[in-house]
Design a protein around this motif. Structure first.
Motif, PDB file in Angstrom:
ATOM      1  N   ILE A   1       0.970  -1.319  -0.038  1.00 55.23           N
ATOM      2  CA  ILE A   1      -0.011   0.037  -0.148  1.00 55.23           C
ATOM      3  C   ILE A   1       0.913   1.118  -0.080  1.00 55.23           C
ATOM      4  O   ILE A   1       1.732   1.283   0.786  1.00 55.23           O
ATOM      5  CB  ILE A   1      -0.875  -0.057   1.280  1.00 55.23           C
ATOM      6  N   THR A   2       0.812   2.162  -0.858  1.00 57.36           N
ATOM      7  CA  THR A   2       1.208   3.473  -1.033  1.00 57.36           C
ATOM      8  C   THR A   2       0.083   4.460  -1.012  1.00 57.36           C
ATOM      9  O   THR A   2      -0.639   4.505  -1.781  1.00 57.36           O
ATOM     10  CB  THR A   2       2.137   3.444  -2.275  1.00 57.36           C
ATOM     11  N   SER A   3       0.290   5.278   0.156  1.00 53.32           N
ATOM     12  CA  SER A   3      -0.895   6.418  -0.010  1.00 53.32           C
ATOM     13  C   SER A   3      -0.498   7.685  -0.417  1.00 53.32           C
ATOM     14  O   SER A   3       0.855   8.012  -0.108  1.00 53.32           O
ATOM     15  CB  SER A   3      -1.079   6.717   1.583  1.00 53.32           C
ATOM     16  N   HIS A   4      -1.031   8.425  -1.564  1.00 51.84           N
ATOM     17  CA  HIS A   4      -0.447   9.337  -2.155  1.00 51.84           C
ATOM     18  C   HIS A   4      -0.943  10.592  -1.734  1.00 51.84           C
ATOM     19  O   HIS A   4      -0.413  11.813  -2.105  1.00 51.84           O
ATOM     20  CB  HIS A   4      -0.790   9.288  -3.790  1.00 51.84           C
ATOM     21  N   TYR A   5      -2.177  10.584  -1.191  1.00 55.46           N
ATOM     22  CA  TYR A   5      -3.092  11.628  -0.695  1.00 55.46           C
ATOM     23  C   TYR A   5      -3.830  11.462   0.688  1.00 55.46           C
ATOM     24  O   TYR A   5      -4.433  10.421   0.534  1.00 55.46           O
ATOM     25  CB  TYR A   5      -3.749  12.524  -1.816  1.00 55.46           C
TER      26      TYR A   5
ATOM     27  N   VAL B   1     -11.756  -9.245  -3.940  1.00 51.92           N
ATOM     28  CA  VAL B   1     -10.702 -10.081  -3.549  1.00 51.92           C
ATOM     29  C   VAL B   1     -10.126  -9.759  -2.352  1.00 51.92           C
ATOM     30  O   VAL B   1     -10.230  -8.546  -1.792  1.00 51.92           O
ATOM     31  CB  VAL B   1      -9.518 -10.297  -4.745  1.00 51.92           C
ATOM     32  N   LEU B   2      -9.631 -10.985  -1.625  1.00 52.97           N
ATOM     33  CA  LEU B   2      -8.979 -10.774  -0.311  1.00 52.97           C
ATOM     34  C   LEU B   2      -7.943  -9.446  -0.120  1.00 52.97           C
ATOM     35  O   LEU B   2      -7.905  -8.548   0.549  1.00 52.97           O
ATOM     36  CB  LEU B   2      -8.488 -11.965   0.255  1.00 52.97           C
ATOM     37  N   GLY B   3      -7.127  -9.332  -1.507  1.00 53.98           N
ATOM     38  CA  GLY B   3      -6.045  -8.422  -1.300  1.00 53.98           C
ATOM     39  C   GLY B   3      -6.736  -6.819  -1.374  1.00 53.98           C
ATOM     40  O   GLY B   3      -6.329  -5.896  -0.890  1.00 53.98           O
ATOM     41  N   MET B   4      -7.844  -6.734  -2.105  1.00 54.35           N
ATOM     42  CA  MET B   4      -8.500  -5.671  -1.943  1.00 54.35           C
ATOM     43  C   MET B   4      -9.112  -5.108  -0.761  1.00 54.35           C
ATOM     44  O   MET B   4      -9.194  -4.257  -0.420  1.00 54.35           O
ATOM     45  CB  MET B   4      -9.729  -5.655  -3.144  1.00 54.35           C
ATOM     46  N   ASP B   5      -9.700  -6.125  -0.217  1.00 56.42           N
ATOM     47  CA  ASP B   5     -10.471  -5.938   1.236  1.00 56.42           C
ATOM     48  C   ASP B   5      -9.348  -5.437   2.017  1.00 56.42           C
ATOM     49  O   ASP B   5      -9.577  -4.756   2.859  1.00 56.42           O
ATOM     50  CB  ASP B   5     -11.008  -7.365   1.538  1.00 56.42           C
ATOM     51  N   MET B   6      -8.108  -6.231   2.071  1.00 56.87           N
ATOM     52  CA  MET B   6      -7.092  -5.651   2.966  1.00 56.87           C
ATOM     53  C   MET B   6      -6.676  -4.162   2.754  1.00 56.87           C
ATOM     54  O   MET B   6      -6.306  -3.493   3.647  1.00 56.87           O
ATOM     55  CB  MET B   6      -5.902  -6.620   2.671  1.00 56.87           C
TER      56      MET B   6
ATOM     57  N   ARG C   1      -4.818   6.054  -2.876  1.00 54.56           N
ATOM     58  CA  ARG C   1      -3.690   5.118  -2.598  1.00 54.56           C
ATOM     59  C   ARG C   1      -3.563   4.125  -3.572  1.00 54.56           C
ATOM     60  O   ARG C   1      -4.346   3.917  -4.427  1.00 54.56           O
ATOM     61  CB  ARG C   1      -3.854   4.443  -1.244  1.00 54.56           C
ATOM     62  N   THR C   2      -2.353   3.494  -3.767  1.00 50.19           N
ATOM     63  CA  THR C   2      -2.026   2.375  -4.591  1.00 50.19           C
ATOM     64  C   THR C   2      -1.970   1.233  -4.005  1.00 50.19           C
ATOM     65  O   THR C   2      -1.240   1.139  -3.015  1.00 50.19           O
ATOM     66  CB  THR C   2      -0.854   2.750  -5.672  1.00 50.19           C
ATOM     67  N   VAL C   3      -2.607   0.016  -4.306  1.00 48.96           N
ATOM     68  CA  VAL C   3      -2.588  -1.108  -3.600  1.00 48.96           C
ATOM     69  C   VAL C   3      -2.158  -2.127  -4.742  1.00 48.96           C
ATOM     70  O   VAL C   3      -2.640  -2.291  -5.766  1.00 48.96           O
ATOM     71  CB  VAL C   3      -3.967  -1.621  -3.237  1.00 48.96           C
ATOM     72  N   ILE C   4      -0.933  -2.858  -4.411  1.00 52.46           N
ATOM     73  CA  ILE C   4      -0.463  -3.761  -5.394  1.00 52.46           C
ATOM     74  C   ILE C   4      -0.916  -5.291  -4.630  1.00 52.46           C
ATOM     75  O   ILE C   4      -0.503  -5.307  -3.506  1.00 52.46           O
ATOM     76  CB  ILE C   4       1.049  -3.742  -5.534  1.00 52.46           C
TER      77      ILE C   4
ATOM     78  N   SER D   1      -2.526 -15.921 -12.709  1.00 54.02           N
ATOM     79  CA  SER D   1      -1.053 -15.574 -11.752  1.00 54.02           C
ATOM     80  C   SER D   1      -0.672 -14.265 -12.016  1.00 54.02           C
ATOM     81  O   SER D   1       0.734 -13.833 -11.861  1.00 54.02           O
ATOM     82  CB  SER D   1      -0.102 -16.473 -12.198  1.00 54.02           C
ATOM     83  N   ALA D   2      -1.763 -13.227 -12.227  1.00 52.92           N
ATOM     84  CA  ALA D   2      -1.007 -11.651 -12.330  1.00 52.92           C
ATOM     85  C   ALA D   2      -1.107 -10.983 -11.080  1.00 52.92           C
ATOM     86  O   ALA D   2      -2.096 -11.059 -10.220  1.00 52.92           O
ATOM     87  CB  ALA D   2      -2.053 -10.975 -13.315  1.00 52.92           C
ATOM     88  N   VAL D   3      -0.201 -10.173 -11.055  1.00 51.66           N
ATOM     89  CA  VAL D   3      -0.074  -9.323 -10.085  1.00 51.66           C
ATOM     90  C   VAL D   3      -0.874  -7.824 -10.439  1.00 51.66           C
ATOM     91  O   VAL D   3      -0.817  -7.534 -11.609  1.00 51.66           O
ATOM     92  CB  VAL D   3       1.556  -8.848  -9.710  1.00 51.66           C
ATOM     93  N   LEU D   4      -1.642  -7.494  -9.445  1.00 50.91           N
ATOM     94  CA  LEU D   4      -2.697  -6.549  -9.829  1.00 50.91           C
ATOM     95  C   LEU D   4      -2.332  -5.132  -9.238  1.00 50.91           C
ATOM     96  O   LEU D   4      -2.003  -5.178  -8.001  1.00 50.91           O
ATOM     97  CB  LEU D   4      -4.170  -6.840  -9.561  1.00 50.91           C
TER      98      LEU D   4
END
Length: 574
Positions: free
Chosen positions: A377-381, A430-435, A446-449, A468-471
């Motif tokens: 997670i990178t917060s931009h603003y 998806v779980l990663g988005m929930d997190m 923010r940017t979430v990878i 198998s893609a990183v989003l």
């Protein structure tokens, strides 16, 4: 072909008439006409357009001939023995007239020679075969010429613009060739077998002339190698297709070159300026590639399948050379990996990859991750007031752009013109988005990878998200509606009436139907006295609440069935 001879065959039977005995000294050629019977006469019946070399005294020649008397009677022919006559010129091994007549001939030249008795067998003749004082006629076709001082001749007629490496002793090569004699007769061809000739150079696996003639070649180069017989198959030939004392001409095209000591070679084509992470053993990569042989022959491409090649690296899932060549790459990097066969598919090859082939992979790294990765997670603003943070159960409205690590856009709510709305922690994303949406305030960007094991996994989404893609999600939270405490779908905002059942049972018949129940709950929500869990279908919540109270399932709730949550912990409705 061009291997060292192991067989042997006996030399052709000696000629009966062109005896290795000469009378007198060789005299100059008298002329090119055929008028006199006292002088050597030569008629050049065919002369090839190209004549790079002519017979000189001391040369060794192979030629065919027909010998006749002036009346046309044949007394000898090499054709009848299916073997050329092989001899040194000018060393007294021929009758004087033939010694003179051969001088100046080109390979493939045909001469008609008239030899007077004084330059042939003279007044003695050859008993029973050539009468005394006979004039001899010879129809001669020169097939081959060489000299004991000759060396291997190399003529390069094509050389690629780029030549980073040339053949050295102990290298292993793959090449195509056409093998001919000096007269152009084909005796062997790798092209006809549709298979390269594969061998080491300079260690005795080839005839000496070929060992020498291949040195210094580049992949893609084409050259003609002319080899005298004493550097080829010598006096005996190869026992099959190549006669003794034959000069050989090989038209060679080099396709491949490596040394058993070679490792892989890497050429970086494009390296991104920002490379925050490089691949390591154990990472999972998605990459595109074009696979070719050293001469540029195509054998495979992920692009043609419109799908990346996905694999773990450093764990033996790919050939050893690729396992090594994929280490240390950046996302977005393009590199060329050259893999020698002992780190590729070896001597056997695979599919349309020939044995002992050097492989060239031009790769483009799309993304990689490690199974131990979590989200990033990178917060931009963040707005000045960022005190209310999202938590499980909250109802969120947000915009996003979804892309792959290489920047490929997958989806965008901005393009659709509407927000994406979810209840956090309810499994709607998806779980990663929930997190990635947790502890976020309204207005934050923010940017979430998200690694694939927290995204769409190995399967992906058909036609939308590759397996198998990183989003990468660029998110802006626009609205947050606080959720209810965990386990509740409805809560009271104030004190609960002591006569709650009676208030719901408006007709006072001691039974509450779904319509009565729904009307009452919605009235409480509308007045602000109660609150339904945000983000869900209100009618469905109310219906579930009613069903939970209708314990016997008869479609109505009695006072005995009716209980609040703190009175019946296993129910969530009131």
């Amino acid at each position: 072909m061009a291997v060292r001879a192991r067989g042997w065959r006996p030399p052709p039977p000696p000629l009966l008439l062109l005896l290795l005995w000469v009378t007198g000294q060789a005299a100059p050629v008298a002329g090119l006409g055929l008028g006199s019977d006292t002088e050597l006469q030569i008629e050049r019946r065919f002369v090839p357009d190209e004549c790079p070399r002519t017979v000189q005294s001391g040369d060794f020649v192979r030629y065919h001939y027909v010998g006749t008397f002036p009346d046309g009677q044949k007394f000898d022919s090499s054709y009848d023995r299916d073997s050329t006559f092989n001899v040194f010129v000018g060393k007294g091994q021929l009758i004087a007239g033939m010694d003179q007549a051969l001088v100046g001939m080109c390979v493939n030249e045909r001469r008609f020679v008239k030899i007077p008795p004084k330059l042939a067998y003279g007044s003695e003749g050859v008993s029973g075969v050539i009468p005394p004082n006979s004039v001899l006629h010879f129809d001669v076709l020169l097939m081959d010429i060489w000299n004991s001082e000759d060396q291997v001749q190399v003529h390069t007629y094509f050389k690629p613009p780029s030549c980073s490496r040339t053949i050295q002793v102990s290298d292993f090569v793959r090449y195509h060739y056409n093998g001919t004699f000096l007269d152009g007769t084909l005796f062997d061809s790798s092209h006809n077998r549709m298979k390269t000739y594969d061998t080491y150079v300079g260690i005795g696996w080839l005839i000496p002339g070929m060992d020498k003639g291949l040195l210094g070649m580049c992949v893609g180069e084409k050259r003609i190698i002319t080899i005298p017989p004493f550097l080829a198959y010598g006096e005996d030939g190869d026992g099959k297709d190549i006669p003794g004392q034959a000069s050989l001409v090989f038209d060679v095209a080099l396709l491949d070159l490596h040394n058993p000591k070679d490792g892989i070679s890497i050429e970086n084509k494009v390296v991104p300026e920002n490379c925050e992470r490089r691949s390591q053993s154990g990472d999972f990569l998605r990459y595109h590639y074009n696979g070719t042989l050293l001469d540029g022959t195509f054998f495979d491409s992920s692009y043609s399948r419109n799908r990346t090649f996905d694999t773990y690296i450093g764990q033996g899932y790919v050939i050893a050379g690729m396992d090594e060549g994929l280490l240390g790459v950046c996302i977005g990097e393009k590199r060329r990996i050259v893999v020698p066969p002992h780190l590729g598919y070896g001597e056997e090859g695979r599919g349309n990859i020939p044995g002992s082939a050097v492989l060239v992979f031009d790769i483009h790294v799309i993304d990689f991750h490690n199974p131990s990765d979590s989200i990033s997670i990178t917060s931009h603003y963040k707005p000045p007031d960022c005190s209310v943070l999202s938590k499980k159960g909250d109802y969120l409205k947000y915009h996003y752009n979804a892309s792959l690590l290489d920047g490929t856009l997958l989806d965008s709510t901005w393009n659709l013109g509407k927000t994406y709305n979810i209840v956090l922690g309810s499994g709607q994303v998806v779980l990663g988005m929930d997190m990635g949406l947790r502890e976020m305030c309204v207005g934050e960007k923010r940017t979430v990878i998200i690694p694939p094991h927290l995204g769409y996994g190995e399967a992906g989404v058909d036609g939308e998200v590759p397996g198998s893609a990183v989003l990468v999600f660029d998110i802006e939270l626009l609205e947050l509606v606080a959720g209810l405490p965990e386990g509740y779908m409805f809560v009271w905002n104030g004190e609960v009436s002591a006569n709650l059942f009676e208030e719901i049972d408006k007709d006072g018949d001691g039974e509450v139907l779904l319509e009565e129940f729904s009307e009452y709950i919605h009235a409480q929500v509308a007045s602000g006295k109660g609150k339904l869990a945000p983000g869900f279908d209100a009618e469905m919540i109310v219906k579930n609440m009613f069903t939970n109270q209708d314990r016997n399932g008869d479609g109505k709730v009695t006072a005995e069935e009716f209980k609040l949550k703190d009175q019946e912990a296993k129910h969530d409705e009131l």
